[in-house]
Scaffold this motif. Sequence first.
Motif, PDB file in Angstrom:
ATOM      1  N   PHE A 188      38.955  45.366 -26.043  1.00  0.00           N
ATOM      2  CA  PHE A 188      37.905  45.227 -27.147  1.00  0.00           C
ATOM      3  C   PHE A 188      37.098  46.073 -28.595  1.00  0.00           C
ATOM      4  N   LEU A 189      36.973  44.506 -28.701  1.00  0.00           N
ATOM      5  CA  LEU A 189      36.618  44.626 -30.114  1.00  0.00           C
ATOM      6  C   LEU A 189      35.162  44.008 -30.799  1.00  0.00           C
ATOM      7  N   PRO A 190      34.727  45.677 -30.729  1.00  0.00           N
ATOM      8  CA  PRO A 190      33.190  44.311 -31.616  1.00  0.00           C
ATOM      9  C   PRO A 190      33.089  43.343 -31.983  1.00  0.00           C
ATOM     10  N   CYS A 191      32.545  42.171 -32.372  1.00  0.00           N
ATOM     11  CA  CYS A 191      32.313  41.308 -32.722  1.00  0.00           C
ATOM     12  C   CYS A 191      31.354  40.750 -32.820  1.00  0.00           C
ATOM     13  N   SER A 192      30.961  40.515 -34.357  1.00  0.00           N
ATOM     14  CA  SER A 192      29.621  39.964 -34.622  1.00  0.00           C
ATOM     15  C   SER A 192      29.503  38.370 -35.175  1.00  0.00           C
ATOM     16  N   LEU A 193      28.481  37.150 -34.334  1.00  0.00           N
ATOM     17  CA  LEU A 193      29.155  36.016 -34.377  1.00  0.00           C
ATOM     18  C   LEU A 193      27.649  35.258 -34.933  1.00  0.00           C
ATOM     19  N   GLU A 194      28.402  34.498 -35.553  1.00  0.00           N
ATOM     20  CA  GLU A 194      27.069  34.210 -36.648  1.00  0.00           C
ATOM     21  C   GLU A 194      27.052  32.617 -36.230  1.00  0.00           C
ATOM     22  N   LEU A 195      26.790  32.090 -35.272  1.00  0.00           N
ATOM     23  CA  LEU A 195      27.293  30.473 -35.109  1.00  0.00           C
ATOM     24  C   LEU A 195      25.955  29.203 -35.503  1.00  0.00           C
ATOM     25  N   GLY A 196      25.872  28.580 -34.212  1.00  0.00           N
ATOM     26  CA  GLY A 196      24.678  27.115 -34.072  1.00  0.00           C
ATOM     27  C   GLY A 196      23.839  27.633 -34.276  1.00  0.00           C
ATOM     28  N   GLY A 197      22.575  26.213 -35.570  1.00  0.00           N
ATOM     29  CA  GLY A 197      21.097  25.832 -35.603  1.00  0.00           C
ATOM     30  C   GLY A 197      21.100  24.997 -35.000  1.00  0.00           C
ATOM     31  N   LYS A 198      19.661  24.794 -34.900  1.00  0.00           N
ATOM     32  CA  LYS A 198      19.018  23.323 -34.454  1.00  0.00           C
ATOM     33  C   LYS A 198      17.748  23.490 -34.977  1.00  0.00           C
ATOM     34  N   ASP A 199      17.188  24.152 -36.093  1.00  0.00           N
ATOM     35  CA  ASP A 199      16.212  24.817 -36.959  1.00  0.00           C
ATOM     36  C   ASP A 199      14.945  23.826 -36.175  1.00  0.00           C
ATOM     37  N   ALA A 200      13.626  23.812 -35.967  1.00  0.00           N
ATOM     38  CA  ALA A 200      12.739  23.166 -35.764  1.00  0.00           C
ATOM     39  C   ALA A 200      11.728  23.571 -36.625  1.00  0.00           C
ATOM     40  N   ALA A 201      11.032  22.733 -37.158  1.00  0.00           N
ATOM     41  CA  ALA A 201       9.574  22.986 -37.700  1.00  0.00           C
ATOM     42  C   ALA A 201       8.512  21.901 -37.491  1.00  0.00           C
ATOM     43  N   ILE A 202       7.021  23.118 -37.395  1.00  0.00           N
ATOM     44  CA  ILE A 202       6.620  22.145 -36.921  1.00  0.00           C
ATOM     45  C   ILE A 202       4.965  22.416 -37.750  1.00  0.00           C
ATOM     46  N   VAL A 203       4.652  20.931 -37.553  1.00  0.00           N
ATOM     47  CA  VAL A 203       3.500  20.847 -39.013  1.00  0.00           C
ATOM     48  C   VAL A 203       2.484  20.228 -38.298  1.00  0.00           C
ATOM     49  N   LEU A 204       1.138  21.039 -38.794  1.00  0.00           N
ATOM     50  CA  LEU A 204       0.065  21.667 -37.977  1.00  0.00           C
ATOM     51  C   LEU A 204      -0.648  20.444 -38.846  1.00  0.00           C
ATOM     52  N   TYR A 221      19.912  26.901 -29.124  1.00  0.00           N
ATOM     53  CA  TYR A 221      19.895  27.612 -30.362  1.00  0.00           C
ATOM     54  C   TYR A 221      19.370  28.499 -30.617  1.00  0.00           C
ATOM     55  N   ALA A 222      18.647  29.014 -31.727  1.00  0.00           N
ATOM     56  CA  ALA A 222      16.898  29.852 -32.102  1.00  0.00           C
ATOM     57  C   ALA A 222      17.938  30.646 -33.732  1.00  0.00           C
ATOM     58  N   LEU A 223      18.193  29.959 -34.467  1.00  0.00           N
ATOM     59  CA  LEU A 223      18.172  30.758 -35.654  1.00  0.00           C
ATOM     60  C   LEU A 223      16.940  30.887 -36.639  1.00  0.00           C
ATOM     61  N   THR A 224      16.803  29.581 -37.421  1.00  0.00           N
ATOM     62  CA  THR A 224      14.997  30.026 -37.048  1.00  0.00           C
ATOM     63  C   THR A 224      14.258  28.964 -37.295  1.00  0.00           C
ATOM     64  N   ALA A 225      13.192  28.723 -37.659  1.00  0.00           N
ATOM     65  CA  ALA A 225      11.970  28.303 -37.578  1.00  0.00           C
ATOM     66  C   ALA A 225      10.701  28.652 -38.548  1.00  0.00           C
ATOM     67  N   SER A 226      10.420  27.491 -38.577  1.00  0.00           N
ATOM     68  CA  SER A 226       9.225  27.058 -39.543  1.00  0.00           C
ATOM     69  C   SER A 226       8.111  26.840 -39.099  1.00  0.00           C
ATOM     70  N   VAL A 227       7.079  27.366 -39.181  1.00  0.00           N
ATOM     71  CA  VAL A 227       5.463  26.615 -38.864  1.00  0.00           C
ATOM     72  C   VAL A 227       4.383  26.427 -40.084  1.00  0.00           C
ATOM     73  N   TRP A 228       4.075  25.080 -40.808  1.00  0.00           N
ATOM     74  CA  TRP A 228       3.132  24.990 -41.921  1.00  0.00           C
ATOM     75  C   TRP A 228       1.887  24.505 -41.738  1.00  0.00           C
ATOM     76  N   THR A 229       1.353  25.457 -41.811  1.00  0.00           N
ATOM     77  CA  THR A 229      -0.326  26.167 -41.920  1.00  0.00           C
ATOM     78  C   THR A 229      -1.009  26.182 -42.675  1.00  0.00           C
ATOM     79  N   ARG A 230      -1.945  25.987 -43.060  1.00  0.00           N
ATOM     80  CA  ARG A 230      -3.259  26.924 -44.041  1.00  0.00           C
ATOM     81  C   ARG A 230      -3.973  27.837 -43.154  1.00  0.00           C
ATOM     82  N   ASP A 231      -3.629  27.636 -42.357  1.00  0.00           N
ATOM     83  CA  ASP A 231      -3.816  28.801 -41.094  1.00  0.00           C
ATOM     84  C   ASP A 231      -2.491  29.569 -40.984  1.00  0.00           C
TER      85      ASP A 231
END
Length: 516
Positions: free
Chosen positions: A237-253, A393-403
């Motif tokens: 019953f120990l509170p546990c905070s987990l920071e695990l994997g990532g497979k980040d995506a970048a979408i370039v418009l 995974y769902a850590l970070t993601a980025s979108v590259w656009t002028r809009d």
Amino acid sequence: MAGLLCDGPTGLYLSCLDPRTAAEVAQVPVQALELVGDRVQQAREAGLAWRERPLAARKQAVAALHQAFLEAGPRIVALLAEECGRPAGEAWTSEVVANHDLFQWWLSQIDDLLISLPLDLSPINYPRKTGRVQLDAVGVIGLISPWNLPVAIPLRAIVPALLAGNAVVWKPSEHSPRTAELLLELMRGCLPEGLVQVVQGDGRWGQAVIDAGVDAVFFTGSVRTGRAVNLRCAERFLPCSLELGGKDAAIVLADADLDRAVEGIAWAAFAFGGQNCAAIERCFVHASIYPSFLAKLKARVERLRPLRDVGPLITPAQLALVQEHVAEALAGGATLVCGGGAPGPGWFHEPTVLADVSPTMRLMREESFGPLLPIRSFDDLDEAIRLADETPYALTASVWTRDLDLGETIGLGLRAGVVTVNNHAFTGALPQGTWGGPGETGGGVTNSRFALYHMVRPRTVVVDALSQPHEMWWFPYNEALERLSRGLIELQREGGAKLPGLRGALSGFTARWKDL
Ligand code: TXE
């Protein structure tokens, strides 16, 4: 990097190998597993006095640690080079400057963040009662950390944990024991003896910290180990905070600023030698700019300097994993744009770009955690968004656009816990912002007030100034109580709950309770 745990004439030790040369450069003693419980007890004893100190005194001690940390900057940078092959520029920005901001932010915010929250009690319903919610330290925090940012990742937990009044038992990675020893040396000069304990060893020592009676666990590492840690904590019953994997995506418009996108994506893919949970590990580029993007990226990546810009992998196993992903993709029809080699010495792998990859390839589904960037084009934005969200995974993601509005809308349409437009990954260094995400990213939160809430236990305190002999909700339950309750609701519905007359009526009512 440290090799396996070794047993020498003076006992157990971690053999520390320089990943740039694979040569042993140091040995770090490891205490017997059976002594971990004593270390947790020592931390608990030091923590009892620490939590009683006024916050101002705790801040003073942590501020002294901040200054000692800044003075030790050059030592930290030099040690990161030897222990992780970290290029100096990267060590300064990601592990020294970023942590300077961390100390500053927490020291400036902690008074407000720990302030007790008064209970707003209706004087009608709860006459002469006052209360608050206060945030108490949880006690002893067990911190289990990885090797890839061996200074920044643990400090993101240690600094707020200490300010909140906790003690910390820290099990650093067996691949980065010396940076932990250096930080402990700095802490010894600023904090009460025993308040922060460093337990060197491998995963068994991590397990022992969980078993030794800590009050909460903070873990950053692999999904596989995170699952084991979470299960072990759940049993206790120990509170546990987990920071695990990532497979980040970048979408370039199609309208992206191509030069900026190439620079930013090259950095986010190959910084830390790709060994960053928020490294870009999948890049989706609109078909209309795909050829020019690839050409610019190839030219940029080929100018990256080994060890000066891009460091080595931390272990031979990590290098082998990257090589497996490259070989499988090439065998499956991917195109090698640049890199692909592991010329040595040590566990260096060239920053590698693969194009025309298929979503079913391992390097598009599993965390490569190395200097590897798979790229594929898209015509249909919905298809790119679907693919970007396809991994567990769902850590970070980025979108590259002028809009910028479109970029934010697309980003918010993704599962990632952190979204950036025209940038990537740097937000891990923002103590104000949250860091984390759902799924196999673990769901934990690092940084921001939301991380602090895992380091404190909210307690409600209410004091009744002996307002009256009896409460309306106490026994006996009778007709009068029902009539009164109905009347209260009627009045509340008519917005009359503040009527001063009602307060008199109510206190008169409860005073005559026994006669009713
Ligand atoms: O992680 P581990 P490792 C990923 C990355 C990498 C893989 C392996 O994909 O290739 O994990 O790296 C301790 N109970 N990330 O082996 O095994 C261990 O001693 C308690 C992503 O370094 O997760 C170390 O201190 N503790 C990640 C810590 O857990 C245990 C960063 C992490 O080790 C334990 C690092 C156990 N059963 C790796 N087993 C990120 N999100 O940045 C091990 N440990």
